[in-house]
Design a protein around this motif. Sequence first.
Motif, PDB file in Angstrom:
ATOM      1  N   ASN A 180     -13.828  33.661  13.813  1.00  0.00           N
ATOM      2  CA  ASN A 180     -12.684  32.800  13.474  1.00  0.00           C
ATOM      3  C   ASN A 180     -11.939  32.261  14.689  1.00  0.00           C
ATOM      4  OD1 ASN A 180     -12.944  33.103  10.585  1.00  0.00           O
ATOM      5  ND2 ASN A 180     -12.338  35.229  10.928  1.00  0.00           N
ATOM      6  N   SER A 181     -12.630  32.241  15.819  1.00  0.00           N
ATOM      7  CA  SER A 181     -11.964  31.810  17.050  1.00  0.00           C
ATOM      8  C   SER A 181     -12.512  30.507  17.594  1.00  0.00           C
ATOM      9  CB  SER A 181     -12.140  32.876  18.147  1.00  0.00           C
ATOM     10  OG  SER A 181     -11.411  34.033  17.845  1.00  0.00           O
ATOM     11  N   ALA A 182     -11.574  29.669  18.077  1.00  0.00           N
ATOM     12  CA  ALA A 182     -11.959  28.549  18.923  1.00  0.00           C
ATOM     13  C   ALA A 182     -12.059  29.115  20.347  1.00  0.00           C
ATOM     14  CB  ALA A 182     -10.931  27.430  18.804  1.00  0.00           C
ATOM     15  N   HIS A 183     -11.945  28.256  21.365  1.00  0.00           N
ATOM     16  CA  HIS A 183     -12.247  28.672  22.745  1.00  0.00           C
ATOM     17  C   HIS A 183     -11.385  29.837  23.248  1.00  0.00           C
ATOM     18  CE1 HIS A 183     -13.807  28.404  26.705  1.00  0.00           C
ATOM     19  NE2 HIS A 183     -12.774  27.783  27.238  1.00  0.00           N
ATOM     20  N   TYR A 184     -10.113  29.872  22.838  1.00  0.00           N
ATOM     21  CA  TYR A 184      -9.221  30.938  23.328  1.00  0.00           C
ATOM     22  C   TYR A 184      -9.251  32.120  22.360  1.00  0.00           C
ATOM     23  CZ  TYR A 184      -7.435  27.869  26.965  1.00  0.00           C
ATOM     24  OH  TYR A 184      -7.336  27.060  28.078  1.00  0.00           O
ATOM     25  N   ILE A 185     -10.289  32.921  22.477  1.00  0.00           N
ATOM     26  CA  ILE A 185     -10.451  34.079  21.579  1.00  0.00           C
ATOM     27  C   ILE A 185      -9.252  35.015  21.710  1.00  0.00           C
ATOM     28  CG2 ILE A 185     -11.928  36.056  20.961  1.00  0.00           C
ATOM     29  CD1 ILE A 185     -14.312  34.525  22.156  1.00  0.00           C
ATOM     30  N   GLN A 186      -8.719  35.147  22.922  1.00  0.00           N
ATOM     31  CA  GLN A 186      -7.590  36.065  23.142  1.00  0.00           C
ATOM     32  C   GLN A 186      -6.356  35.663  22.343  1.00  0.00           C
ATOM     33  OE1 GLN A 186      -8.906  34.008  25.452  1.00  0.00           O
ATOM     34  NE2 GLN A 186      -7.527  33.635  27.174  1.00  0.00           N
ATOM     35  N   ASN A 187      -6.252  34.384  21.958  1.00  0.00           N
ATOM     36  CA  ASN A 187      -5.130  33.926  21.121  1.00  0.00           C
ATOM     37  C   ASN A 187      -5.474  33.956  19.639  1.00  0.00           C
ATOM     38  OD1 ASN A 187      -3.769  33.422  23.492  1.00  0.00           O
ATOM     39  ND2 ASN A 187      -4.208  31.243  23.508  1.00  0.00           N
ATOM     40  N   ASP A 188      -6.699  33.537  19.311  1.00  0.00           N
ATOM     41  CA  ASP A 188      -7.099  33.429  17.900  1.00  0.00           C
ATOM     42  C   ASP A 188      -7.435  34.772  17.267  1.00  0.00           C
ATOM     43  OD1 ASP A 188      -6.738  30.734  18.143  1.00  0.00           O
ATOM     44  OD2 ASP A 188      -8.848  30.271  18.474  1.00  0.00           O
ATOM     45  N   GLU A 189      -8.134  35.617  18.002  1.00  0.00           N
ATOM     46  CA  GLU A 189      -8.470  36.970  17.516  1.00  0.00           C
ATOM     47  C   GLU A 189      -8.282  37.974  18.655  1.00  0.00           C
ATOM     48  OE1 GLU A 189     -11.949  37.187  14.504  1.00  0.00           O
ATOM     49  OE2 GLU A 189     -12.456  35.476  15.780  1.00  0.00           O
ATOM     50  N   PRO A 190      -7.012  38.192  19.045  1.00  0.00           N
ATOM     51  CA  PRO A 190      -6.754  39.066  20.193  1.00  0.00           C
ATOM     52  C   PRO A 190      -7.404  40.440  20.074  1.00  0.00           C
ATOM     53  CG  PRO A 190      -4.724  38.624  18.945  1.00  0.00           C
ATOM     54  CD  PRO A 190      -5.760  37.691  18.447  1.00  0.00           C
ATOM     55  N   GLU A 191      -7.474  40.941  18.818  1.00  0.00           N
ATOM     56  CA  GLU A 191      -8.014  42.300  18.631  1.00  0.00           C
ATOM     57  C   GLU A 191      -9.481  42.404  19.068  1.00  0.00           C
ATOM     58  OE1 GLU A 191      -8.865  39.927  15.018  1.00  0.00           O
ATOM     59  OE2 GLU A 191      -7.064  40.213  16.226  1.00  0.00           O
ATOM     60  N   VAL A 192     -10.216  41.296  19.002  1.00  0.00           N
ATOM     61  CA  VAL A 192     -11.629  41.310  19.423  1.00  0.00           C
ATOM     62  C   VAL A 192     -11.728  41.572  20.930  1.00  0.00           C
ATOM     63  CG1 VAL A 192     -13.739  39.909  19.638  1.00  0.00           C
ATOM     64  CG2 VAL A 192     -12.387  39.796  17.538  1.00  0.00           C
ATOM     65  N   VAL A 193     -10.866  40.905  21.690  1.00  0.00           N
ATOM     66  CA  VAL A 193     -10.871  41.075  23.153  1.00  0.00           C
ATOM     67  C   VAL A 193     -10.325  42.452  23.527  1.00  0.00           C
ATOM     68  CG1 VAL A 193     -10.171  40.084  25.367  1.00  0.00           C
ATOM     69  CG2 VAL A 193     -10.531  38.577  23.403  1.00  0.00           C
ATOM     70  N   ILE A 194      -9.238  42.844  22.881  1.00  0.00           N
ATOM     71  CA  ILE A 194      -8.631  44.161  23.164  1.00  0.00           C
ATOM     72  C   ILE A 194      -9.631  45.279  22.887  1.00  0.00           C
ATOM     73  CG2 ILE A 194      -6.831  45.803  22.444  1.00  0.00           C
ATOM     74  CD1 ILE A 194      -5.104  43.217  21.775  1.00  0.00           C
ATOM     75  N   ASP A 195     -10.329  45.188  21.758  1.00  0.00           N
ATOM     76  CA  ASP A 195     -11.301  46.219  21.398  1.00  0.00           C
ATOM     77  C   ASP A 195     -12.444  46.287  22.400  1.00  0.00           C
ATOM     78  OD1 ASP A 195     -12.400  48.203  19.468  1.00  0.00           O
ATOM     79  OD2 ASP A 195     -14.017  46.719  19.322  1.00  0.00           O
ATOM     80  N   ALA A 196     -12.909  45.129  22.863  1.00  0.00           N
ATOM     81  CA  ALA A 196     -13.999  45.097  23.849  1.00  0.00           C
ATOM     82  C   ALA A 196     -13.566  45.782  25.151  1.00  0.00           C
ATOM     83  CB  ALA A 196     -14.425  43.658  24.121  1.00  0.00           C
ATOM     84  N   ILE A 197     -12.336  45.490  25.586  1.00  0.00           N
ATOM     85  CA  ILE A 197     -11.823  46.098  26.826  1.00  0.00           C
ATOM     86  C   ILE A 197     -11.645  47.603  26.635  1.00  0.00           C
ATOM     87  CG2 ILE A 197      -9.876  46.161  28.445  1.00  0.00           C
ATOM     88  CD1 ILE A 197      -9.473  43.134  27.823  1.00  0.00           C
ATOM     89  N   LYS A 198     -11.116  47.983  25.483  1.00  0.00           N
ATOM     90  CA  LYS A 198     -10.899  49.403  25.179  1.00  0.00           C
ATOM     91  C   LYS A 198     -12.216  50.176  25.239  1.00  0.00           C
ATOM     92  CE  LYS A 198      -8.417  52.184  21.769  1.00  0.00           C
ATOM     93  NZ  LYS A 198      -7.742  52.174  20.475  1.00  0.00           N
ATOM     94  N   ARG A 199     -13.244  49.613  24.611  1.00  0.00           N
ATOM     95  CA  ARG A 199     -14.542  50.298  24.603  1.00  0.00           C
ATOM     96  C   ARG A 199     -15.169  50.343  25.992  1.00  0.00           C
ATOM     97  NH1 ARG A 199     -18.355  48.078  21.822  1.00  0.00           N
ATOM     98  NH2 ARG A 199     -17.353  46.109  21.321  1.00  0.00           N
ATOM     99  N   MET A 200     -14.917  49.300  26.777  1.00  0.00           N
ATOM    100  CA  MET A 200     -15.432  49.277  28.153  1.00  0.00           C
ATOM    101  C   MET A 200     -14.750  50.352  28.994  1.00  0.00           C
ATOM    102  SD  MET A 200     -17.713  47.724  29.986  1.00  0.00           S
ATOM    103  CE  MET A 200     -18.096  46.045  29.503  1.00  0.00           C
ATOM    104  N   ILE A 201     -13.447  50.527  28.801  1.00  0.00           N
ATOM    105  CA  ILE A 201     -12.710  51.577  29.529  1.00  0.00           C
ATOM    106  C   ILE A 201     -13.242  52.944  29.155  1.00  0.00           C
ATOM    107  CG2 ILE A 201     -10.437  52.707  29.774  1.00  0.00           C
ATOM    108  CD1 ILE A 201      -9.194  49.869  29.370  1.00  0.00           C
ATOM    109  N   GLU A 202     -13.529  53.118  27.881  1.00  0.00           N
ATOM    110  CA  GLU A 202     -14.013  54.435  27.387  1.00  0.00           C
ATOM    111  C   GLU A 202     -15.399  54.801  27.929  1.00  0.00           C
ATOM    112  OE1 GLU A 202     -13.587  53.890  23.196  1.00  0.00           O
ATOM    113  OE2 GLU A 202     -11.432  54.344  23.217  1.00  0.00           O
ATOM    114  N   LYS A 203     -16.155  53.810  28.359  1.00  0.00           N
ATOM    115  CA  LYS A 203     -17.488  54.083  28.924  1.00  0.00           C
ATOM    116  C   LYS A 203     -17.381  54.764  30.280  1.00  0.00           C
ATOM    117  CE  LYS A 203     -19.728  49.892  27.020  1.00  0.00           C
ATOM    118  NZ  LYS A 203     -20.975  50.226  26.328  1.00  0.00           N
ATOM    119  N   PHE A 204     -16.214  54.642  30.903  1.00  0.00           N
ATOM    120  CA  PHE A 204     -16.057  55.131  32.285  1.00  0.00           C
ATOM    121  C   PHE A 204     -15.889  56.646  32.314  1.00  0.00           C
ATOM    122  CE2 PHE A 204     -13.642  55.970  36.205  1.00  0.00           C
ATOM    123  CZ  PHE A 204     -14.503  55.388  37.118  1.00  0.00           C
TER     124      PHE A 204
END
Length: 241
Positions: free
Chosen positions: A217-241
């Motif tokens: 459901n996002s146009a080019h600015y995913i961080q504005n249209d579906e912020p939770e998608v970007v936040i979740d990706a970053i969260k999971r990336m942090i957890e890999k560390f």
Amino acid sequence: MAKEMFVQLSDFQLFAKLTGENKGKPTVVMDAGYGDSSKAWDSIISDISMLTEVLIYDRAGLGKSEKSSKSRTSSEMVKELNELLYRAKIKHPYILVGHSFGGVNARLYATEYPNEVSGLILVDSTPEDYREKFLPTMSKEFREAYNKQFVYEGNYEEFMGSLKQVKESRRKLNVPLIVLSAGKKAHYSEESQKLWNEMQKEILEISSNSEFIVAENSAHYIQNDEPEVVIDAIKRMIEKF
């Protein structure tokens, strides 16, 4: 607590803001799209800073940063970011998050400084073959509007030069990669949207450990249209560390 700073490089200063606290996890370093200041991350910055330390900055000539006399290509921007992190004493490893053109910079940074990067998240990043493979499929009006936008930082030639740099330096990276693709691009036909997602998916090949997510459901600015998608990706990336 946010700490704002102006960091002196050769003949200019870059503005940066550090938020959150280092909890033994990598620092998230965010690079905005073409012509965008660090404000492009406003919609998600407070959520991310609850997880770890986050650095956002304005590239030279944007936002509160001064102009640089150097060319506005990715290779120069990556050197400037590296120097900014060094002078601001932000210790690696970093998780790089790049939106649009910022994704081109993030890819090149991970290639140039592989020992400093522990993860890469590309948010609707510009594919290296954009001009050759994608632009020709769009309408004449779209192409004209696209070409006219290069007045904020660097011109059309410098932007295309950056795509060439990332293409020529391409090699397999040994870091986890998450590619987020916008599934509802403005002014895209069904065919164009399909091609866009396919080209985003091709970026997965640069890492041996990669994951592809379409933000439906996002146009080019995913961080504005579906912020939770970007936040979740970053969260999971942090957890890999």
